[in-house]
Design a protein around this motif. Sequence first.
Motif, mmCIF file in Angstrom:
data_model
loop_
_atom_site.group_PDB
_atom_site.id
_atom_site.type_symbol
_atom_site.label_atom_id
_atom_site.label_comp_id
_atom_site.label_asym_id
_atom_site.label_seq_id
_atom_site.Cartn_x
_atom_site.Cartn_y
_atom_site.Cartn_z
ATOM 1 N N PRO A 229 26.170 -27.089 -78.971
ATOM 2 C CA PRO A 229 24.816 -27.390 -78.503
ATOM 3 C C PRO A 229 23.775 -26.314 -78.841
ATOM 4 O O PRO A 229 22.612 -26.650 -79.091
ATOM 5 N N LEU A 230 24.177 -25.048 -78.838
ATOM 6 C CA LEU A 230 23.202 -24.001 -79.156
ATOM 7 C C LEU A 230 22.941 -23.875 -80.652
ATOM 8 O O LEU A 230 22.096 -23.088 -81.073
ATOM 9 N N GLY A 231 23.687 -24.614 -81.463
ATOM 10 C CA GLY A 231 23.338 -24.772 -82.867
ATOM 11 C C GLY A 231 23.584 -23.591 -83.777
ATOM 12 O O GLY A 231 22.906 -23.451 -84.803
ATOM 13 N N ARG A 232 24.544 -22.755 -83.437
ATOM 14 C CA ARG A 232 24.888 -21.635 -84.319
ATOM 15 C C ARG A 232 26.299 -21.186 -84.034
ATOM 16 O O ARG A 232 26.898 -21.552 -83.016
ATOM 17 N N LEU A 233 26.849 -20.356 -84.937
ATOM 18 C CA LEU A 233 28.119 -19.704 -84.676
ATOM 19 C C LEU A 233 27.916 -18.574 -83.669
ATOM 20 O O LEU A 233 26.790 -18.098 -83.463
ATOM 21 N N GLY A 234 29.008 -18.154 -83.056
ATOM 22 C CA GLY A 234 28.933 -16.995 -82.186
ATOM 23 C C GLY A 234 28.774 -15.713 -82.978
ATOM 24 O O GLY A 234 29.053 -15.663 -84.181
ATOM 25 N N GLU A 235 28.321 -14.684 -82.301
ATOM 26 C CA GLU A 235 28.233 -13.350 -82.880
ATOM 27 C C GLU A 235 29.153 -12.418 -82.106
ATOM 28 O O GLU A 235 29.483 -12.675 -80.940
ATOM 29 N N VAL A 236 29.572 -11.357 -82.767
ATOM 30 C CA VAL A 236 30.448 -10.395 -82.096
ATOM 31 C C VAL A 236 29.811 -9.900 -80.807
ATOM 32 O O VAL A 236 30.476 -9.784 -79.772
ATOM 33 N N SER A 237 28.513 -9.670 -80.833
ATOM 34 C CA SER A 237 27.831 -9.149 -79.648
ATOM 35 C C SER A 237 27.858 -10.151 -78.493
ATOM 36 O O SER A 237 27.863 -9.743 -77.315
#
Length: 267
Positions: A229-237
């Motif tokens: 839903p948030l439309g992006r991959l996760g980031e390490v942070s």
Amino acid sequence: MTQFDLTGRKALVTGGAQGLGAGMAEALAKAGASVMIADIQTDTGQKTADTLRDAGAVAGFVPLDVTDDDSWQNAIATTVSELDGLDILVNNAGIELSGLVIDLDPQDVTSMLQVNVLGAALGVKHAFRAMRPGGPAGAGGAVINISSVAATIPFPGIAGYSATKAAVDRLTRVAALESGKLGYGVRVNCIYPGLVPTEMGMKLADDMVTLGLWPSAEAAVGDVIGLTPLGRLGEVSDMADAVVFLASDAARFITGAGLPVDGGMGM
């Protein structure tokens, strides 16, 4: 001082040499914790610890094979000795070996069970022994296990990995209950990371192509984003900040919980 300030806390991060583990170690250090990097990758792990020290953190490295009971005992003892205590364990070390169920490789599944499940279980065991009253650290603390969004949704090509990460979730909840009932003073929680474009994450995308499930790695990643839903991959942070939260006093009344950090993919 804020509730997210970890000044004076001592943390051990498994699989901390690179990827998510290194990011989690850095975030804990920035929040004020002293950090011990534990990994089988000695050279890379030492460099990660050196980088943290160069940035002003108290940090060290200890070799750790998470599947070996004696190796855990040494890593915990070294951490308590060098950092003068242990308050936080991040059970991050893990492996992912893709494969279709019809082609299941017993050795691949066994390897994932040993690292992902046994490794996490031994970590909880030795953290409890160190952190409980009368232990060499003895002041309670927090254990954060790293599960996966794969524990909460079906995704093709990773049945064995999904099963092991679901086991990490169950381990977390049972351990939290035992800690509470026996008065150990240790909170135990886990997070479910979504796909992060680390080396491990991108290898997974490539594996999907090899297995014939997607025409390209880009298509596989695009479909994951489409499910988020948030439309992006996760980031390490994103993952590292969740670990800091669960290690901090802001989470002081949270135990036995699984926190999705997946952009909504697993809801």
